[in-house]
Enzyme design. Structure first.
Site, PDB file in Angstrom:
ATOM      1  N   CYS A 271     -22.440  20.908 -61.051  1.00  0.00           N
ATOM      2  CA  CYS A 271     -22.301  19.488 -60.698  1.00  0.00           C
ATOM      3  C   CYS A 271     -23.354  18.978 -59.711  1.00  0.00           C
ATOM      4  O   CYS A 271     -24.166  18.137 -60.064  1.00  0.00           O
ATOM      5  CB  CYS A 271     -20.920  19.252 -60.102  1.00  0.00           C
ATOM      6  SG  CYS A 271     -19.617  19.436 -61.307  1.00  0.00           S
TER       7      CYS A 271
HETATM    8  N1  LIG Z   1     -17.165  22.867 -63.662  1.00  0.00           N
HETATM    9  C1  LIG Z   1     -16.835  21.969 -62.772  1.00  0.00           C
HETATM   10  O1  LIG Z   1     -16.487  22.326 -61.648  1.00  0.00           O
HETATM   11  C2  LIG Z   1     -16.846  20.477 -63.093  1.00  0.00           C
HETATM   12  C3  LIG Z   1     -16.235  19.599 -62.183  1.00  0.00           C
HETATM   13  C4  LIG Z   1     -16.221  18.253 -62.452  1.00  0.00           C
HETATM   14  C5  LIG Z   1     -16.857  17.771 -63.607  1.00  0.00           C
HETATM   15  N2  LIG Z   1     -17.465  18.630 -64.475  1.00  0.00           N
HETATM   16  C6  LIG Z   1     -18.079  18.066 -65.670  1.00  0.00           C
HETATM   17  O2  LIG Z   1     -17.235  18.324 -66.787  1.00  0.00           O
HETATM   18  C7  LIG Z   1     -18.009  18.557 -67.962  1.00  0.00           C
HETATM   19  C8  LIG Z   1     -17.661  19.921 -68.553  1.00  0.00           C
HETATM   20  O3  LIG Z   1     -18.008  20.921 -67.610  1.00  0.00           O
HETATM   21  P1  LIG Z   1     -17.466  22.403 -67.692  1.00  0.00           P
HETATM   22  O4  LIG Z   1     -17.860  23.043 -66.408  1.00  0.00           O
HETATM   23  O5  LIG Z   1     -16.020  22.430 -68.095  1.00  0.00           O
HETATM   24  O6  LIG Z   1     -18.363  22.974 -68.888  1.00  0.00           O
HETATM   25  P2  LIG Z   1     -18.203  24.369 -69.646  1.00  0.00           P
HETATM   26  O7  LIG Z   1     -19.543  24.760 -70.116  1.00  0.00           O
HETATM   27  O8  LIG Z   1     -17.393  25.322 -68.824  1.00  0.00           O
HETATM   28  O9  LIG Z   1     -17.309  24.000 -70.921  1.00  0.00           O
HETATM   29  C9  LIG Z   1     -17.717  23.111 -71.911  1.00  0.00           C
HETATM   30  C10 LIG Z   1     -17.269  23.638 -73.268  1.00  0.00           C
HETATM   31  O10 LIG Z   1     -17.578  22.670 -74.258  1.00  0.00           O
HETATM   32  C11 LIG Z   1     -17.855  23.357 -75.461  1.00  0.00           C
HETATM   33  N3  LIG Z   1     -18.519  22.438 -76.388  1.00  0.00           N
HETATM   34  C12 LIG Z   1     -19.710  21.827 -76.261  1.00  0.00           C
HETATM   35  N4  LIG Z   1     -19.911  20.967 -77.292  1.00  0.00           N
HETATM   36  C13 LIG Z   1     -18.819  21.047 -78.074  1.00  0.00           C
HETATM   37  C14 LIG Z   1     -18.417  20.400 -79.283  1.00  0.00           C
HETATM   38  N5  LIG Z   1     -19.169  19.458 -79.863  1.00  0.00           N
HETATM   39  N6  LIG Z   1     -17.227  20.735 -79.827  1.00  0.00           N
HETATM   40  C15 LIG Z   1     -16.439  21.659 -79.231  1.00  0.00           C
HETATM   41  N7  LIG Z   1     -16.752  22.293 -78.089  1.00  0.00           N
HETATM   42  C16 LIG Z   1     -17.920  21.978 -77.506  1.00  0.00           C
HETATM   43  C17 LIG Z   1     -18.668  24.549 -75.005  1.00  0.00           C
HETATM   44  O11 LIG Z   1     -18.625  25.581 -75.961  1.00  0.00           O
HETATM   45  C18 LIG Z   1     -17.957  24.929 -73.694  1.00  0.00           C
HETATM   46  O12 LIG Z   1     -16.971  25.924 -73.901  1.00  0.00           O
HETATM   47  C19 LIG Z   1     -19.469  18.431 -67.524  1.00  0.00           C
HETATM   48  O13 LIG Z   1     -19.899  17.121 -67.752  1.00  0.00           O
HETATM   49  C20 LIG Z   1     -19.415  18.696 -66.037  1.00  0.00           C
HETATM   50  O14 LIG Z   1     -20.484  18.074 -65.348  1.00  0.00           O
HETATM   51  C21 LIG Z   1     -17.454  19.976 -64.238  1.00  0.00           C
END
Ligand SMILES: NC(=O)c1ccc[n+]([C@@H]2O[C@H](COP(=O)([O-])OP(=O)(O)OC[C@H]3O[C@@H](n4cnc5c(N)ncnc54)[C@H](O)[C@@H]3O)[C@@H](O)[C@H]2O)c1
Length: 433
Positions: A271
């Site tokens: 992030c």
């Molecule tokens: N990790 C954090 O602490 C956090 C906190 C707040 C916001 N975010 C935001 O949330 C969003 C997700 O982050 P995350 O950390 O959960 O990511 P992540 O990489 O852990 O998980 C995302 C998942 O989406 C899947 N994916 C991608 N495209 C896809 C599709 N078309 N169909 C199905 N699955 C698909 C990937 O395989 C992956 O498993 C990002 O925008 C991030 O900036 C993350």
């Protein structure tokens, strides 16, 4: 036939969460706990397999939040996007990284929008949770989901709600963290609020999806800029022979008008190093330069290099060169007590030290091996004697680090996290940031 809002109220609405990573997994667990039939849709076959066998792959989500719901049939996972045909509510939690030129990489959001459009039917609610630039929901999702005649606020409902997951936080989880929510129309906000009110203690409605998108970027830019400020305070304090951590802790006793942030070896995680650049990119398209963001980014990105410098200085003071020295990096995660090494400053520090000819090893109880960013290393045993290295550099100050043993055994320590402040022993061998 019951309307979407009736299905939501009766908890018969079928929920699909696209992307079951750090954000999506806690969310599916909350929906199942609230009694909704929920499916995690993910391209990653391993995550799908693990979830379907009732396992958790994210430290913050205990198995007891997953397994009983998988067993009862409320929760499952799939890689087959056709499940969207059955969905009443779709929540998008896909990654939003940067591309090679450090501009937003919108592939995943666009891909998810196309998949939803392919299986779209009347009476669908779609909520985007991925962090992104203001305007994404109205510029990407709304046109895609209305291009074949669906009417916004009537046959399709679209909203944006930023996720505030804080990995490793033992107090604030998905349910008890207030959630900001903006609808693409008042009707969209109403339907999305009805759904989230089943799983969240507090919803904070805002007037538009752009506002909700901007809220998230303000929160993360606030952190990036304040961390940039204290990182610069750290570098300035060293020049003045003052301990920056002592300065910040003392300033933190002011009961009003000051909020302590602490310097460190560099930003990491998914992030803080990335999200503000979504905002500065968007502003560049409007001929505006986001100066605070760019300055903070340049200071924060330089911190791993500063750690390499401090390590060289520490070795030099003890009559050693970096070249040929055995250096242990303690903690490859981007922060304390998490197993996530994404964007970790450890990579740049390892590169920097290796480039100067050091023999680098790492120890991290949560990360058995590193294989990204050109670094391929296996973690050394946690019991390895710290004295077998010329210097130990603390990058992530995991609670599991035996600080007493480190103080006893190590010849020299660079403590980028102020992890040893309370520990007695020979302080001459401890170099702070
Ligand atoms: N990790 C954090 O602490 C956090 C906190 C707040 C916001 N975010 C935001 O949330 C969003 C997700 O982050 P995350 O950390 O959960 O990511 P992540 O990489 O852990 O998980 C995302 C998942 O989406 C899947 N994916 C991608 N495209 C896809 C599709 N078309 N169909 C199905 N699955 C698909 C990937 O395989 C992956 O498993 C990002 O925008 C991030 O900036 C993350």
């Amino acid at each position: 036939m019951p309307s979407l809002i009736q299905k939501i109220e009766a908890k018969t609405a079928r929920v699909v969460v696209i992307g079951i990573g750090y954000v999506g997994l806690p969310l599916v667990a909350e929906f199942a706990r609230a009694g909704f039939r929920v499916t995690g849709l993910d391209k990653d076959a391993e995550k799908v397999r693990l979830l379907n066998s009732g396992e958790s792959y994210i430290a913050d989500v205990p198995i007891c939040d997953i397994a009983p719901h998988v067993k009862s049939g409320l929760l499952d996972a799939t890689s087959n996007a056709a499940v969207l045909t059955e969905a009443d509510a779709v929540i998008v939690c896909v990654p939003t990284p940067l591309n090679k030129t450090r501009d937003p990489d919108m592939r995943f959001i666009v891909g998810a929008a196309e998949e939803i459009a392919r299986y779209q039917h009347d009476g669908m609610l779609v909520i985007l949770e991925s962090t992104t630039y203001p305007g994404t929901t109205t510029e990407v999702l709304v046109p895609k989901l209305t291009e074949r005649g669906a009417v916004l606020g009537s046959t399709v409902f679209i909203a944006f709600s930023p996720e505030r997951v804080d990995p490793g936080n033992l107090v604030y989880k998905t349910k008890n963290t207030p959630k900001v929510l903006g609808g693409a129309s008042p009707e969209c906000l109403h339907v999305a609020s009805a759904l989230y009110s089943h799983i969240l203690d507090k919803i904070v409605p805002v007037s538009s999806t752009e506002t909700a998108e901007m809220v998230k970027l303000l929160e993360n830019t606030f952190r990036a800029v304040n961390i940039g400020l204290v990182n610069e305070i750290a570098m300035m304090s060293r020049k003045l022979n003052v301990d920056p951590f002592e300065v910040i802790r003392a300033a933190g006793t002011k009961p009003f008008g000051f909020m302590p942030f602490f310097p460190g070896p560099g930003l990491g995680g998914h992030c803080i190093p990335i999200d503000p650049l979504y905002l500065s990119w968007k502003l560049r398209t409007l001929q505006y330069q986001a100066r605070f963001i760019e300055l903070a980014d340049s200071i924060n990105s330089a911190m791993p290099g500063y750690v390499v410098e401090r390590t060289s200085e520490a070795l030099n003071d003890h009559g050693k060169a970096v070249r040929g020295s055995k250096i242990l990096i303690y903690g490859a995660a981007y922060k304390r007590d998490v197993s996530d090494s994404r964007e970790s400053p450890a990579f740049a520090i390892i590169h920097g030290l290796k480039k100067r000819g050091a023999l680098v090893s790492y120890m991290d109880p949560y990360i058995p091996e590193l294989n990204e960013d050109g670094v391929a290393l296996k973690a050394i045993d946690r019991g390895t004697h710290f004295g077998s290295f010329d210097v130990v550099v603390i990058v992530a100050d995991h609670s599991a680090l035996d600080r007493d043993r480190l103080m006893r055994e190590a010849e020299l320590i660079v403590d980028t996290r102020d992890a040893l402040r309370e520990y007695s022993g020979n302080r001459q061998k401890v170099y702070g940031l």
